[in-house]
Design a protein around this motif. Structure first.
Motif, mmCIF file in Angstrom:
data_model
loop_
_atom_site.group_PDB
_atom_site.id
_atom_site.type_symbol
_atom_site.label_atom_id
_atom_site.label_comp_id
_atom_site.label_asym_id
_atom_site.label_seq_id
_atom_site.Cartn_x
_atom_site.Cartn_y
_atom_site.Cartn_z
ATOM 1 N N ALA A 1 -19.620 -96.334 -7.345
ATOM 2 C CA ALA A 1 -20.144 -97.142 -8.444
ATOM 3 C C ALA A 1 -21.630 -97.388 -8.212
ATOM 4 C CB ALA A 1 -19.401 -98.467 -8.532
ATOM 5 N N SER B 1 -21.868 -93.864 -18.750
ATOM 6 C CA SER B 1 -21.620 -93.288 -17.432
ATOM 7 C C SER B 1 -21.864 -91.780 -17.441
ATOM 8 C CB SER B 1 -20.188 -93.595 -16.984
ATOM 9 O OG SER B 1 -19.941 -93.043 -15.707
ATOM 10 N N ASN C 1 -24.830 -89.736 -15.501
ATOM 11 C CA ASN C 1 -24.526 -88.608 -14.624
ATOM 12 C C ASN C 1 -25.304 -87.361 -15.046
ATOM 13 O OD1 ASN C 1 -22.556 -89.120 -12.418
ATOM 14 N ND2 ASN C 1 -21.438 -90.051 -14.106
#
Length: 79
Positions: A8, A33, A37
């Protein structure tokens, strides 16, 4: 090949910026997220920021004036 362990990552961002970015990514079928990435993977792929990070207001013609102001600031007395 081993599957790398996911960790995380936490960072602070302005709430309005987060909401606006989330709407844009949602329209692209992504969540924050996945978008983050993708940013990290592109950073690694190009060996730096995956976009130009220059000031659009900067020009070579302004450099002497900026350096003069910087010199004046350095000479200014501090309280």
């Amino acid at each position: 090949m081993d599957n790398p362990k996911n960790i995380a990552v936490s960072f602070r961002v302005n709430e309005q910026d987060k909401q606006q970015a989330a709407l844009i990514y949602d329209a692209l079928g992504l969540n924050l997220s996945t978008a983050f990435n993708m940013f990290l993977k592109q950073t690694i792929a190009v060996g730096g920021l995956p976009f130009a990070a220059n000031n659009p207001a900067y020009s070579e013609a302004q450099l002497p004036a900026v350096l003069k102001q910087l010199a004046q600031l350095r000479q200014a007395p501090t309280n």
